[in-house]
Scaffold this motif. Structure first.
Motif, PDB file in Angstrom:
ATOM      1  N   SER A  17       0.752  -1.126  -0.053  1.00 30.60           N
ATOM      2  CA  SER A  17       0.113  -0.043  -0.106  1.00 30.60           C
ATOM      3  C   SER A  17       0.864   0.751  -0.223  1.00 30.60           C
ATOM      4  N   PRO A  18       0.757   1.875  -1.140  1.00 29.39           N
ATOM      5  CA  PRO A  18       1.564   3.125  -0.820  1.00 29.39           C
ATOM      6  C   PRO A  18       0.939   4.149   0.337  1.00 29.39           C
ATOM      7  N   ASN A  19       0.580   4.173   0.758  1.00 29.93           N
ATOM      8  CA  ASN A  19      -0.070   4.898   1.771  1.00 29.93           C
ATOM      9  C   ASN A  19       0.492   4.350   3.387  1.00 29.93           C
ATOM     10  N   ARG A  20       0.671   3.311   3.456  1.00 31.81           N
ATOM     11  CA  ARG A  20       1.440   2.737   4.443  1.00 31.81           C
ATOM     12  C   ARG A  20       2.988   2.207   4.308  1.00 31.81           C
ATOM     13  N   PRO A  21       3.500   2.686   5.088  1.00 28.06           N
ATOM     14  CA  PRO A  21       5.270   2.607   4.169  1.00 28.06           C
ATOM     15  C   PRO A  21       5.234   0.755   5.046  1.00 28.06           C
ATOM     16  N   ILE A  22       6.262   0.234   5.178  1.00 25.89           N
ATOM     17  CA  ILE A  22       6.498  -0.925   5.484  1.00 25.89           C
ATOM     18  C   ILE A  22       7.718  -1.426   7.000  1.00 25.89           C
ATOM     19  N   TRP A  23       7.416  -1.133   8.458  1.00 29.17           N
ATOM     20  CA  TRP A  23       8.198  -1.491   8.863  1.00 29.17           C
ATOM     21  C   TRP A  23       8.890  -1.608   9.304  1.00 29.17           C
ATOM     22  N   ARG A  24      10.375  -2.275   9.375  1.00 24.96           N
ATOM     23  CA  ARG A  24      10.863  -3.303  10.020  1.00 24.96           C
ATOM     24  C   ARG A  24      11.859  -2.948  11.172  1.00 24.96           C
ATOM     25  N   SER A  25      12.293  -3.669  12.031  1.00 27.88           N
ATOM     26  CA  SER A  25      13.433  -3.396  13.195  1.00 27.88           C
ATOM     27  C   SER A  25      14.052  -4.100  13.627  1.00 27.88           C
ATOM     28  N   PHE A  82      19.689  -1.704  22.154  1.00 26.12           N
ATOM     29  CA  PHE A  82      19.215  -0.806  21.338  1.00 26.12           C
ATOM     30  C   PHE A  82      18.253  -1.412  20.202  1.00 26.12           C
ATOM     31  N   ARG A  83      16.793  -0.622  19.596  1.00 31.51           N
ATOM     32  CA  ARG A  83      15.701  -1.562  18.598  1.00 31.51           C
ATOM     33  C   ARG A  83      16.019  -0.415  17.658  1.00 31.51           C
ATOM     34  N   CYS A  84      16.047  -0.427  16.727  1.00 32.64           N
ATOM     35  CA  CYS A  84      16.772  -0.008  15.369  1.00 32.64           C
ATOM     36  C   CYS A  84      15.087  -0.077  14.536  1.00 32.64           C
ATOM     37  N   SER A  85      14.051   0.843  14.211  1.00 27.99           N
ATOM     38  CA  SER A  85      13.558   0.986  13.571  1.00 27.99           C
ATOM     39  C   SER A  85      13.037   1.696  12.164  1.00 27.99           C
ATOM     40  N   TYR A  86      13.002   1.313  10.589  1.00 28.24           N
ATOM     41  CA  TYR A  86      12.811   1.801   9.753  1.00 28.24           C
ATOM     42  C   TYR A  86      11.651   1.220   8.577  1.00 28.24           C
ATOM     43  N   THR A  87      11.780   2.361   8.157  1.00 24.10           N
ATOM     44  CA  THR A  87      10.551   2.385   7.088  1.00 24.10           C
ATOM     45  C   THR A  87      11.386   1.365   5.794  1.00 24.10           C
ATOM     46  N   ILE A  88      10.726   0.690   4.947  1.00 25.78           N
ATOM     47  CA  ILE A  88      11.170   0.629   3.599  1.00 25.78           C
ATOM     48  C   ILE A  88       9.676   0.595   3.039  1.00 25.78           C
ATOM     49  N   ASP A  89      10.088   0.531   1.655  1.00 21.45           N
ATOM     50  CA  ASP A  89       9.086   0.594  -0.075  1.00 21.45           C
ATOM     51  C   ASP A  89       9.108  -0.958  -0.188  1.00 21.45           C
ATOM     52  N   ASP A  90      10.077  -2.176  -0.060  1.00 21.05           N
ATOM     53  CA  ASP A  90      10.276  -2.903  -1.264  1.00 21.05           C
ATOM     54  C   ASP A  90       9.568  -3.914  -0.893  1.00 21.05           C
ATOM     55  N   TYR A  91       8.747  -4.511  -0.567  1.00 19.35           N
ATOM     56  CA  TYR A  91       9.401  -5.545   0.648  1.00 19.35           C
ATOM     57  C   TYR A  91       9.577  -6.747  -0.031  1.00 19.35           C
ATOM     58  N   GLY A  92      10.144  -6.950  -1.122  1.00 16.38           N
ATOM     59  CA  GLY A  92      11.080  -8.354  -1.142  1.00 16.38           C
ATOM     60  C   GLY A  92      11.910  -8.474  -1.360  1.00 16.38           C
ATOM     61  N   LYS A  93      12.925  -6.632  -0.427  1.00 13.47           N
ATOM     62  CA  LYS A  93      14.084  -6.700  -0.264  1.00 13.47           C
ATOM     63  C   LYS A  93      14.772  -6.734   1.135  1.00 13.47           C
ATOM     64  N   GLN A  94      13.227  -6.953   1.275  1.00 11.31           N
ATOM     65  CA  GLN A  94      13.750  -6.768   2.765  1.00 11.31           C
ATOM     66  C   GLN A  94      14.779  -7.527   4.071  1.00 11.31           C
ATOM     67  N   TRP A  95      15.229  -8.759   2.917  1.00  9.87           N
ATOM     68  CA  TRP A  95      16.478  -9.472   3.698  1.00  9.87           C
ATOM     69  C   TRP A  95      17.780  -8.180   3.328  1.00  9.87           C
ATOM     70  N   SER A  96      18.105  -7.683   2.616  1.00 11.49           N
ATOM     71  CA  SER A  96      19.169  -7.769   2.137  1.00 11.49           C
ATOM     72  C   SER A  96      19.461  -5.930   2.558  1.00 11.49           C
ATOM     73  N   ILE A  97      18.573  -5.776   2.317  1.00 10.75           N
ATOM     74  CA  ILE A  97      17.774  -3.643   2.753  1.00 10.75           C
ATOM     75  C   ILE A  97      19.140  -4.291   4.709  1.00 10.75           C
ATOM     76  N   GLY A  98      17.857  -5.501   5.260  1.00 13.34           N
ATOM     77  CA  GLY A  98      17.991  -5.777   6.610  1.00 13.34           C
ATOM     78  C   GLY A  98      20.608  -6.348   7.072  1.00 13.34           C
ATOM     79  N   THR A  99      20.563  -6.463   6.019  1.00  7.61           N
ATOM     80  CA  THR A  99      21.942  -6.760   5.795  1.00  7.61           C
ATOM     81  C   THR A  99      23.185  -6.101   5.846  1.00  7.61           C
ATOM     82  N   GLU A 100      21.866  -5.185   5.086  1.00 10.74           N
ATOM     83  CA  GLU A 100      23.253  -3.236   4.886  1.00 10.74           C
ATOM     84  C   GLU A 100      23.237  -2.480   6.085  1.00 10.74           C
TER      85      GLU A 100
END
Length: 328
Positions: A218-226, A274-292
């Motif tokens: 959904s463009p109006n609801r970013p994907i939160w990851r931590s 420390f919990r680091c929470s952030y938002t991404i746009d591409d759900y399919g790239k969440q693992w590679s983004i987490g590694t970064e």
């Protein structure tokens, strides 16, 4: 002609894949149009021959070629309407994919309608008595195709409700089972997903229509990851928090709005969590983004003289035990 004008004027900014698909449809239409023109030309020649010198063979040929001309013209009409429907859907979904289910269903209904008209008006076949006498056959056929028809109507309902579209990342949950993937196609029977590891998941439409669906695109609801990191306890917690935020701002795949959030939900006598929470746009790239994120944070900590907390195990001697305990 109308479909070609729409393609040239309103679909200039369509994707290369859509341009290729439309060109294939136009080439197919031109091929059938050539067949129709050939049959029509032969029909006109035979008709003139019959008018000048009538005979039984010519009259029979004119009937055959007239029927072939009518059928080929009906095919051209159906294919032209199919292209117009594709163009209408492409205009309304310039970025999202278009499911072929609605187009195929429209083509089927239009073909059945034209076929019924030819049977009734050209051949004089009355369809009402045939439909009335085939009630039992229809009942048996409906029972035999219960699952297929259920999947078909469920697919149509999904297209009308639109809980997801082509290229959306969704999570389907039913009866303890869970499927996660990107929607690739919605057919008569099932919806095809591409999973996180490029596996193909084919789920019947009835299952999806009765399941819980989470849409992560959904463009109006970013994907939160931590992600969490344990840092040795000390007086520099605020400095470390700013370092973690700076490390995440360096990653382009993380959205700047809303900004990443760093908090400390837990502390012990030796480390702080420390919990680091952030938002991404591409759900399919969440693992590679987490590694970064992990690599960037660890690098930033070591550059500034900080480290990740080491695991400590403290063994306490049991007074009732005969063996001597050690502290590691």
């Amino acid at each position: 002609m109308a479909s070609w004008l729409i393609y040239k004027t309103l679909l200039k900014n369509a994707s290369p894949t859509r341009h290729r698909n439309l060109r294939i449809l136009f080439l197919n239409l031109i091929a059938h149009l050539s067949i129709f023109a050939s049959f029509f030309a032969i029909y006109a020649i035979v008709q003139k021959t019959v008018e000048s010198s009538p005979d039984s063979l010519s009259e029979r040929l004119i009937s055959y070629f007239g029927l072939l001309t009518l059928i080929s013209g009906a095919i051209v009409f159906v294919k032209a309407c199919r292209i117009l429907l594709f163009e209408y859907l492409f205009i309304g979904h310039m970025k999202e994919g278009v499911p072929v289910l609605l187009v195929n269903l429209f083509t089927l209904i239009l073909s059945i309608g034209i076929g019924a008209w030819i049977a009734n008006d050209v051949f004089g076949i009355r369809l009402t008595p045939i439909l009335a006498t085939s009630a039992i056959f229809s009942l048996v056929l409906g029972l035999a195709l219960q699952d297929t028809l259920g999947n078909l109507f469920a697919g149509v309902a999904l297209q009308l409700d639109k809980p997801f579209e082509i290229d959306d990342w969704i999570e389907v949950m039913q009866s303890g089972q869970k499927w996660v993937g990107q929607v690739q196609e919605i057919t008569w029977r099932a919806t095809t997903l591409t999973g996180l590891f490029d596996e193909h998941l084919i789920i019947p439409n009835r299952v999806i229509s009765q399941a819980e669906i989470a849409n992560f695109t959904s463009p109006n609801r970013p994907i939160w990851r931590s992600q969490t990191f344990r840092i040795p306890l000390g007086p520099h917690l605020e400095e470390i928090r700013l370092l973690l935020k700076e490390a995440m701002f360096e990653i382009k795949a993380i959205r700047q709005e809303p900004a990443p959030v760093i908090n400390i939900p837990e502390t012990t006598e030796s480390w702080a969590l420390f919990r680091c929470s952030y938002t991404i746009d591409d759900y399919g790239k969440q693992w590679s983004i987490g590694t970064e994120v992990s690599a960037s944070i660890i690098r930033k900590l070591y550059e500034c003289g900080h480290t990740i907390a080491a695991q400590r195990i403290h063994l306490v001697r049991d007074p009732e035990s005969r063996f001597e305990s050690k502290t590691v």
